[in-house]
Every structure is written in C-alpha cells, then in structure tokens.
Write an enzyme that holds these catalytic residues in place. Structure first.
Site, PDB file in Angstrom:
ATOM      1  N   ALA A 246       0.814  -1.220   0.000  1.00 46.19           N
ATOM      2  CA  ALA A 246       0.000   0.000   0.000  1.00 46.19           C
ATOM      3  C   ALA A 246       0.850   1.272   0.000  1.00 46.19           C
ATOM      4  CB  ALA A 246      -0.937  -0.004   1.200  1.00 46.19           C
ATOM      5  N   ALA A 247       2.051   1.189  -0.508  1.00 45.98           N
ATOM      6  CA  ALA A 247       2.940   2.358  -0.466  1.00 45.98           C
ATOM      7  C   ALA A 247       2.346   3.557  -1.207  1.00 45.98           C
ATOM      8  CB  ALA A 247       4.297   1.999  -1.063  1.00 45.98           C
ATOM      9  N   GLY A 248       1.904   3.339  -2.444  1.00 45.62           N
ATOM     10  CA  GLY A 248       1.345   4.431  -3.226  1.00 45.62           C
ATOM     11  C   GLY A 248       0.052   4.973  -2.634  1.00 45.62           C
ATOM     12  N   ASP A 249      -0.788   4.074  -2.132  1.00 49.97           N
ATOM     13  CA  ASP A 249      -2.051   4.504  -1.527  1.00 49.97           C
ATOM     14  C   ASP A 249      -1.808   5.294  -0.247  1.00 49.97           C
ATOM     15  OD1 ASP A 249      -3.322   3.107  -3.558  1.00 49.97           O
ATOM     16  OD2 ASP A 249      -3.531   1.288  -2.357  1.00 49.97           O
TER      17      ASP A 249
END
Length: 304
Positions: A246-249
C-alpha cells in the site's frame, strides 16, 4: 470533507522468501487476510490522519464485504453511501517476497458494478466535497462522471491512474492533480519515462491538456513534483521495507490530507512520503497506515 471513489477489496496475502517462477511450486511462510482495495486504502490513509472522508463504492452481499466495511468504519471513513450487490466483494491475491516486493492479482467483483447511474445518485456528496480522489479499479465511466460533477462544482479532482490504462484527452482534461508512477505515466501518455528528461516531456503533454499538478511516484527514488511554476525531485526516506503493498495509496492519503488543509503541494508531498515510509515497514495495507499521533512519533527520528 473529501470523497474517495474507488475499489473495496479483501487482500489475501501470502508471504514467501521469493516469488515463484512460472510452473514452480514453493512453500509459503505465512498467510493473512487484510482489508484493501486502492480506493479503500486511500480513504483509510486519509481518515486515520484526521481527514473527514466519505466513500463511494460497492461491496458484495457477503462476509468479506462486512469485514472490509467494518474496518473502514473503524478507521473513521463514512461508508453510508456504499452499496451492496448480489455478487462477491472484490478480492486481491498478493504474494510478498522477502524484500517486501509484491505481485498482485485483482478480481473486481462488486467494484465492477460502480456505474454512472450510481454516481449521479450521489452527486450531492461530490458537490459538497473539497476534493474527490479516484483510481482505475472501478469503471472509467464512473470516474469520468464523478469528475465532471466535481468540475462543475469547483471541487478538486485527484486521479491515481492505477492500474494503468491508456487515457483519452476528454478524461485527462477533467483532472487537476495526477499522481502516477513512472510506468503509469508512460501508459497514459504513450511516451517513454525512463529518465527525468523523458518524464518532463510526458508531463508537458499533460499540462497541454490542462492538468495543473503532476506528481510522479518513483518508489525508492522518491517523488517528482511538476507544476507550471517549477519541478522538483523529493528524495525518498531510507527505510527497510517489509511490505510495499500500500505504499502508493499511503502516499496519496497523506498527500490529500495535507493538501486540502493548507494547499501547499511540497508540504503535502513530504507528509505523503512520511506516511508511505511508515506503511512499508508494517504488514498489510490499511492495517499498516499510521494515525497522526503515530506519524508524529515516527517522524521525530526519520531520516532522508
């Protein structure tokens, strides 16, 4: 208040030492179930930091749907406008290796039933928002209609174009802030993005279509911000990643939380990077995201 339009999934996560090759069978280390979906993740990331978030999307009439909605509510997301459909809730099967890198297979389920009519029914929610955030795990026609309503009402439109797909100019023209990674930028524009110089040319194309802000996330290399006033590379924080799911989120949730509060793009990017760096050091998607109190404690010792 912001509105997030997007996917709601259950993440089925298998941890392995290395991801399997084609035809290879390997032993896994562990298996866990988490609440996820790019839309759900972004909404939870912002809500846990203190932003008022209203969610638009759909789940199935099943126990996974109940599980995910309960998790979102616990994080502070308003899910009262989420509808249930007689099908399965979206599912993401995720394989995470020993370096925290992943492969993901997504089955849309109820997410695929988010349509133009549903958006029109909830037009008032969008019109009352400071910003609307969306992605591409729900149908494009729904996002276009939501952004059209937003533009008519002076609401900021923020698009995370993932999973990547080719976009026509009529969609791009509805976007105020675009947040792709370099691969998504290449798909959107049809232009190479292997260097900063190539990324700049792709951004110029988007600016010609009236996009106001482009933020290209570059993983461990950081984030590249472009506005009409200038461009800047923000170096990533140096951390040991456990799970990058979930890095981008997480980045986007942190960014929009800060940006709607103070309209300072650079401060918003910095906060987004802090949230992402915290999240990748913890397992899961929504479960890895910090509250503001946790983020403040963490940031005191963070180094770039």
């Amino acid at each position: 208040m912001i509105t997030v339009l997007g996917s709601i999934n259950v993440d089925m996560v298998t941890n392995v030492l290395k991801r399997p090759l084609v035809g290879e069978t390997i032993e896994g280390i562990s298996f866990k179930q988490h609440a996820g979906g790019k839309g759900g993740n972004q909404g939870v990331a912002a809500a846990k930091l203190g932003t008022e978030v209203c969610f638009l999307g759909k789940v199935g009439e099943d126990s996974p749907g109940e599980f995910v909605l309960k998790n979102m509510q616990t994080a502070g997301v308003d899910v009262s406008f989420v509808e249930k459909e007689p099908t399965n809730t979206g599912v993401a099967t995720i394989c995470v290796d020993g370096e925290g890198q992943n492969n993901i297979i997504v089955i849309a389920g109820a997410n695929g039933l988010v349509d133009k009519a549903y958006i029109q029914k909830n037009a008032d929610v969008i019109a009352k928002s400071k910003a609307i955030v969306s992605q591409f795990e729900t149908p494009l026609e729904a996002t276009m209609e939501a952004f059209r309503i937003a533009k008519e009402n002076g609401v900021l439109t923020v698009l995370n174009p993932a999973p990547a797909k080719e976009l026509h100019a009529d969609m791009i023209q509805l976007v105020d802030v675009l947040v792709p990674n370099e691969f998504e930028l290449e798909t959107i524009t049809g232009m190479p993005t292997n260097t900063i110089e190539e990324i700049d040319k792709a951004i110029d194309y988007l600016f010609a279509l009236h996009v106001q802000v482009v933020i290209v996330t570059l993983g461990h290399k950081g984030a590249y911000r472009a506005t009409k006033e200038g461009r800047m590379l923000f170096e990533a924080y140096k951390v040991n990643a456990v799970d990058t799911t979930a890095a981008g989120d997480s980045f986007l949730g942190g960014f929009i939380h800060s940006y709607i509060a103070n309209k300072n793009i650079d401060e918003a990017i910095s906060l987004g990077q802090k949230v992402a760096s915290y999240a990748v050091q913890h397992e899961g998607a929504q479960s890895s995201m910090p509250t503001m109190e946790e983020l403040e404690t963490y940031s005191a010792n963070l180094k770039q």
